[in-house]
Design a protein around this motif. Sequence first.
Motif, short mmCIF file in Angstrom:
data_model
loop_
_atom_site.label_atom_id
_atom_site.label_comp_id
_atom_site.label_asym_id
_atom_site.label_seq_id
_atom_site.Cartn_x
_atom_site.Cartn_y
_atom_site.Cartn_z
N TYR A 66 0.75 -1.08 0.07
CA TYR A 66 0.05 -0.21 0.08
C TYR A 66 0.78 1.12 0.01
CZ TYR A 66 0.60 -0.05 5.04
OH TYR A 66 1.42 -0.33 6.39
N ASN A 67 0.12 2.33 -0.22
CA ASN A 67 0.90 3.58 -0.34
C ASN A 67 1.00 4.30 1.14
OD1 ASN A 67 2.08 5.55 -2.27
ND2 ASN A 67 0.44 6.94 -1.74
N LYS A 68 2.37 4.26 1.56
CA LYS A 68 2.44 4.87 2.92
C LYS A 68 1.97 6.15 2.90
CE LYS A 68 6.25 5.71 6.38
NZ LYS A 68 7.61 5.72 6.41
N GLY A 69 1.25 6.35 4.31
CA GLY A 69 0.77 7.92 4.44
C GLY A 69 -0.52 8.32 3.81
N GLN A 90 -3.81 3.64 4.60
CA GLN A 90 -3.07 3.16 5.73
C GLN A 90 -3.84 2.95 6.90
OE1 GLN A 90 0.92 4.74 6.03
NE2 GLN A 90 1.44 3.55 7.57
N TYR A 148 -1.33 -3.70 14.22
CA TYR A 148 -0.83 -3.35 12.94
C TYR A 148 0.50 -3.93 12.70
CZ TYR A 148 1.12 0.42 9.63
OH TYR A 148 1.63 0.75 8.56
N SER A 193 4.26 -4.59 6.35
CA SER A 193 3.65 -3.44 5.47
C SER A 193 4.97 -3.49 4.32
CB SER A 193 3.71 -2.26 6.05
OG SER A 193 2.55 -2.34 6.94
N PHE A 250 5.68 -0.89 1.34
CA PHE A 250 5.31 0.51 1.00
C PHE A 250 5.66 0.60 -0.51
CE2 PHE A 250 6.41 1.52 5.62
CZ PHE A 250 5.06 1.55 6.11
N LEU A 278 3.87 8.63 11.96
CA LEU A 278 3.59 9.41 10.36
C LEU A 278 3.69 10.61 10.50
CD1 LEU A 278 1.17 6.88 8.81
CD2 LEU A 278 3.52 6.68 8.58
#
Length: 325
Positions: free
Chosen positions: A147-150, A154, A168, A173, A175, A309
């Motif tokens: 997945y796209n971080k931030g 997320q 989590y 993960s 990224f 984050l």
Amino acid sequence: MTLRSDISRRRFLTTTAVVASTAAGTLWASTSAQAQKATRTLRIGHQKGWLSILKGRGTLEKRLAPLGVNVTWTEVNAGPVQLEALNVGAIDFGDVGEAPPIFAQAAGAPLVYAAATVPRPRLEALIVPKGSPIQTVADLKGKRIAYNKGSNVQYFLAKLLEKNGLKYTDVQSVFLPPPDARAAFEKGAVDAWIIWDPFLAAAQKTLNAQILADATGVANNRGYYFTSREFATHNADVLRIAIEEVNGIDTWVSKNKAAAAVELAQVLGLDKSITEVYVNRAAYGTAAVTQDILSEQQDIANTFFELKLIPKKLNLRHAAPVSLN
């Protein structure tokens, strides 16, 4: 020269002077009025999507013209780019997902929320390859998820795992931005991918990806329209009309889904079969941001702080619409 002719000459010169003065005054007034009518500009930054369709129709320009407001459009490829443009004073208005404005606020951008869409939880989902042994969210423990971080997904992932008794940190993960995540998903380099439309619809139609869970009951996945505090303070009338026009597009799409899918396919450069999936599962409607909606964003900001984050806790009241302050 006779007395009569001298009087006639004076009357002629006086009349000419009055006419000239009146004409000059009329010209000045007309020029001044035009100058006053052109004193404001609404600079819109937009991603390819529904704002592109609004731009193509020109209805916003027509409604703002009587107010003397010009409209300019700048297309960008991502929400963070729009918000950076807002931060440096290059645009006044744009569309974005849930996550980018939180990062922008954390970085000190002077943004305020101008409007929000209705919840659209079906437009983001966690998908697995067809035939995957992963059958439930609990099966994700120890698995690699791209997945796209931030991004908003997320937050969705963190809450989805929590809802299903996982932490989590129970998953790996990976990224990756959407194009790279798709490639990794297709090659089997990751076990699952959590993504939003239209990438989600494209994966379903072209990769036979299976939805393990969408965001229903987990995250609202709203879209947001933003502006700067300075612009909002002095241009409430302009923003009101802009939001009405955005909602007008929403209303049209909700009643004309087949036509909307065709038009959106042209804008996005996708096959109509993909945009049909996207359009048919979306929800439509855009309205003012309320305290409850700000609370939703506050929950996301708090989660991002817990995930480290963002560097500090945020108070979403600082990004509240001017009307709520």
